[in-house]
Motif scaffolding. Structure first.
Motif, PDB file in Angstrom:
ATOM      1  N   GLY A 122       0.816  -1.216   0.000  1.00  0.00           N
ATOM      2  CA  GLY A 122       0.000   0.000   0.000  1.00  0.00           C
ATOM      3  C   GLY A 122       0.846   1.261   0.000  1.00  0.00           C
ATOM      4  N   ALA A 123       1.905   1.269   0.815  1.00  0.00           N
ATOM      5  CA  ALA A 123       2.799   2.434   0.850  1.00  0.00           C
ATOM      6  C   ALA A 123       3.497   2.615  -0.494  1.00  0.00           C
ATOM      7  CB  ALA A 123       3.822   2.290   1.970  1.00  0.00           C
ATOM      8  N   LEU A 124       3.948   1.509  -1.090  1.00  0.00           N
ATOM      9  CA  LEU A 124       4.616   1.569  -2.390  1.00  0.00           C
ATOM     10  C   LEU A 124       3.669   2.124  -3.456  1.00  0.00           C
ATOM     11  CD1 LEU A 124       6.838   0.983  -4.460  1.00  0.00           C
ATOM     12  CD2 LEU A 124       6.101  -1.413  -4.456  1.00  0.00           C
ATOM     13  N   LEU A 125       2.451   1.593  -3.526  1.00  0.00           N
ATOM     14  CA  LEU A 125       1.500   2.080  -4.525  1.00  0.00           C
ATOM     15  C   LEU A 125       1.159   3.548  -4.285  1.00  0.00           C
ATOM     16  CD1 LEU A 125      -0.865  -1.000  -4.897  1.00  0.00           C
ATOM     17  CD2 LEU A 125       0.771  -0.125  -6.585  1.00  0.00           C
ATOM     18  N   GLY A 126       1.042   3.949  -3.026  1.00  0.00           N
ATOM     19  CA  GLY A 126       0.785   5.359  -2.722  1.00  0.00           C
ATOM     20  C   GLY A 126       1.905   6.263  -3.221  1.00  0.00           C
ATOM     21  N   GLY A 146       1.605   9.063  -6.158  1.00  0.00           N
ATOM     22  CA  GLY A 146       2.058  10.438  -5.951  1.00  0.00           C
ATOM     23  C   GLY A 146       3.032  10.884  -7.023  1.00  0.00           C
ATOM     24  N   ALA A 147       3.924   9.987  -7.414  1.00  0.00           N
ATOM     25  CA  ALA A 147       4.887  10.312  -8.475  1.00  0.00           C
ATOM     26  C   ALA A 147       4.175  10.548  -9.800  1.00  0.00           C
ATOM     27  CB  ALA A 147       5.924   9.200  -8.602  1.00  0.00           C
ATOM     28  N   TRP A 153      -1.123   4.218 -10.382  1.00  0.00           N
ATOM     29  CA  TRP A 153      -0.748   2.804 -10.396  1.00  0.00           C
ATOM     30  C   TRP A 153      -1.807   1.966  -9.694  1.00  0.00           C
ATOM     31  CZ3 TRP A 153       3.907   0.013 -11.695  1.00  0.00           C
ATOM     32  CH2 TRP A 153       4.804   0.758 -12.452  1.00  0.00           C
ATOM     33  N   SER A 154      -2.322   2.465  -8.578  1.00  0.00           N
ATOM     34  CA  SER A 154      -3.272   1.687  -7.781  1.00  0.00           C
ATOM     35  C   SER A 154      -4.584   1.441  -8.523  1.00  0.00           C
ATOM     36  CB  SER A 154      -3.549   2.381  -6.448  1.00  0.00           C
ATOM     37  OG  SER A 154      -4.107   3.665  -6.673  1.00  0.00           O
ATOM     38  N   ALA A 155      -4.886   2.228  -9.563  1.00  0.00           N
ATOM     39  CA  ALA A 155      -6.126   2.064 -10.321  1.00  0.00           C
ATOM     40  C   ALA A 155      -5.968   1.083 -11.480  1.00  0.00           C
ATOM     41  CB  ALA A 155      -6.588   3.424 -10.860  1.00  0.00           C
ATOM     42  N   ASP A 156      -4.761   0.608 -11.701  1.00  0.00           N
ATOM     43  CA  ASP A 156      -4.472  -0.284 -12.822  1.00  0.00           C
ATOM     44  C   ASP A 156      -4.149  -1.676 -12.265  1.00  0.00           C
ATOM     45  OD1 ASP A 156      -2.884  -1.779 -14.763  1.00  0.00           O
ATOM     46  OD2 ASP A 156      -2.684   0.083 -15.900  1.00  0.00           O
ATOM     47  N   GLU A 157      -5.025  -2.639 -12.518  1.00  0.00           N
ATOM     48  CA  GLU A 157      -4.842  -3.988 -11.961  1.00  0.00           C
ATOM     49  C   GLU A 157      -3.524  -4.622 -12.367  1.00  0.00           C
ATOM     50  OE1 GLU A 157      -8.039  -6.822 -12.234  1.00  0.00           O
ATOM     51  OE2 GLU A 157      -9.534  -5.222 -12.029  1.00  0.00           O
ATOM     52  N   TYR A 195      20.243  -6.251  -8.821  1.00  0.00           N
ATOM     53  CA  TYR A 195      19.496  -5.432  -9.769  1.00  0.00           C
ATOM     54  C   TYR A 195      18.404  -4.679  -9.028  1.00  0.00           C
ATOM     55  CZ  TYR A 195      17.958  -3.984 -14.361  1.00  0.00           C
ATOM     56  OH  TYR A 195      17.683  -3.232 -15.469  1.00  0.00           O
ATOM     57  N   VAL A 196      18.479  -3.359  -9.068  1.00  0.00           N
ATOM     58  CA  VAL A 196      17.438  -2.529  -8.453  1.00  0.00           C
ATOM     59  C   VAL A 196      16.227  -2.566  -9.373  1.00  0.00           C
ATOM     60  CG1 VAL A 196      16.802  -0.202  -7.713  1.00  0.00           C
ATOM     61  CG2 VAL A 196      19.128  -1.059  -7.275  1.00  0.00           C
ATOM     62  N   ARG A 197      15.138  -3.142  -8.886  1.00  0.00           N
ATOM     63  CA  ARG A 197      13.935  -3.294  -9.701  1.00  0.00           C
ATOM     64  C   ARG A 197      12.979  -2.115  -9.537  1.00  0.00           C
ATOM     65  NH1 ARG A 197      13.328  -8.785 -11.815  1.00  0.00           N
ATOM     66  NH2 ARG A 197      11.468  -7.846 -12.678  1.00  0.00           N
ATOM     67  N   VAL A 198      12.875  -1.591  -8.313  1.00  0.00           N
ATOM     68  CA  VAL A 198      11.976  -0.465  -8.033  1.00  0.00           C
ATOM     69  C   VAL A 198      12.706   0.494  -7.109  1.00  0.00           C
ATOM     70  CG1 VAL A 198       9.809   0.247  -6.927  1.00  0.00           C
ATOM     71  CG2 VAL A 198       9.895  -1.907  -8.203  1.00  0.00           C
ATOM     72  N   LEU A 199      12.604   1.783  -7.395  1.00  0.00           N
ATOM     73  CA  LEU A 199      13.061   2.836  -6.484  1.00  0.00           C
ATOM     74  C   LEU A 199      12.074   3.984  -6.616  1.00  0.00           C
ATOM     75  CD1 LEU A 199      15.063   4.155  -4.496  1.00  0.00           C
ATOM     76  CD2 LEU A 199      16.281   5.036  -6.495  1.00  0.00           C
ATOM     77  N   VAL A 200      11.443   4.337  -5.515  1.00  0.00           N
ATOM     78  CA  VAL A 200      10.500   5.459  -5.527  1.00  0.00           C
ATOM     79  C   VAL A 200      10.561   6.143  -4.170  1.00  0.00           C
ATOM     80  CG1 VAL A 200       8.501   4.063  -4.830  1.00  0.00           C
ATOM     81  CG2 VAL A 200       8.141   6.194  -6.106  1.00  0.00           C
ATOM     82  N   THR A 201      10.425   7.443  -4.200  1.00  0.00           N
ATOM     83  CA  THR A 201      10.413   8.244  -2.981  1.00  0.00           C
ATOM     84  C   THR A 201       9.059   8.932  -2.865  1.00  0.00           C
ATOM     85  OG1 THR A 201      12.782   8.668  -3.166  1.00  0.00           O
ATOM     86  CG2 THR A 201      11.537  10.171  -1.787  1.00  0.00           C
ATOM     87  N   SER A 202       8.542   8.991  -1.664  1.00  0.00           N
ATOM     88  CA  SER A 202       7.307   9.728  -1.411  1.00  0.00           C
ATOM     89  C   SER A 202       7.522  11.194  -1.762  1.00  0.00           C
ATOM     90  CB  SER A 202       6.922   9.593   0.071  1.00  0.00           C
ATOM     91  OG  SER A 202       5.927  10.530   0.405  1.00  0.00           O
ATOM     92  N   ARG A 203       6.563  11.802  -2.413  1.00  0.00           N
ATOM     93  CA  ARG A 203       6.680  13.220  -2.776  1.00  0.00           C
ATOM     94  C   ARG A 203       6.882  14.074  -1.534  1.00  0.00           C
ATOM     95  NH1 ARG A 203       8.919  14.036  -6.677  1.00  0.00           N
ATOM     96  NH2 ARG A 203       8.321  16.191  -6.528  1.00  0.00           N
ATOM     97  N   ALA A 204       6.369  13.656  -0.384  1.00  0.00           N
ATOM     98  CA  ALA A 204       6.529  14.421   0.858  1.00  0.00           C
ATOM     99  C   ALA A 204       7.982  14.468   1.316  1.00  0.00           C
ATOM    100  CB  ALA A 204       5.660  13.816   1.960  1.00  0.00           C
TER     101      ALA A 204
END
Length: 182
Positions: free
Chosen positions: A17-21, A25-26, A44-48, A95-104
């Motif tokens: 949930g935190a990742l999708l949030g 935001g991104a 992302w959360s709206a796309d199955e 291999y880094v597969r995902v990297l995302v930072t909260s906009r906050a």
């Protein structure tokens, strides 16, 4: 603000949930900036299909969550296998597969802390290569972000007209870690 203490903890499926949030935001931020080429304009959360892909990442990959004052600030997942759209490495890799930072928490060193942590994981596992790929379109800002964080361009690629850039960083491997650290 700069100087925040970034704590990194092991994550997993409970952090989906935190990742999708953070991804939502991104997308909203990129879309508001007119930069929809990377991830489009829909959350992302709206796309199955996208949500399922991230559920796979937090279930199959090693997940690290950066927190600032106890709040999720960023997520990085890694594996020892590159995605099918880039060539396999001829040596062991992280291999880094995902990297995302909260906009906050943008601009507070969260992404850099997570990348440094991934390098530390590679060293501890006796692995000398860390690779990542990213969106290479638009103004090239994301590629430059990884270059500022020590990565070098390896090769460009395209997936269904989505321009990508494969990048790599060499680290000095240390003694191998236990399976629990991977």
């Amino acid at each position: 603000m700069k100087g925040d203490v970034v704590e990194i903890r092991r994550g997993g499926p409970a952090d989906l949930g935190a990742l999708l949030g953070m991804l939502d935001g991104a997308v909203a931020w990129l879309s508001a900036s007119g930069r929809t080429g990377q991830w489009g304009s829909e959350p992302w959360s709206a796309d199955e299909q996208r949500s399922a892909r991230m559920a796979d990442r937090v279930r199959e990959d090693v997940v690290w969550v950066a927190e600032v004052d106890g709040a999720p600030a960023g997520v990085l997942t890694h594996s020892h296998q590159a995605p099918e759209y880039v060539p396999e490495a001829d040596e062991p890799e992280l291999y880094v597969r995902v990297l995302v930072t909260s906009r906050a928490f943008t601009g507070r060193g969260v992404g850099t802390a997570l990348l440094d942590h991934a390098r530390g994981q590679a060293r501890a596992q006796g692995v000398g290569l860390v690779r990542v790929d990213c969106y290479a379109g638009g103004d090239g800002r994301l590629v430059r972000y990884y270059e500022r964080n020590g990565f070098e361009r390896v090769r460009e690629f395209s997936v269904r007209d989505w321009p990508g850039q494969l990048l790599a960083d060499r680290v000095t491997p240390g003694p191998s870690a236990t399976a629990a650290d991977r």
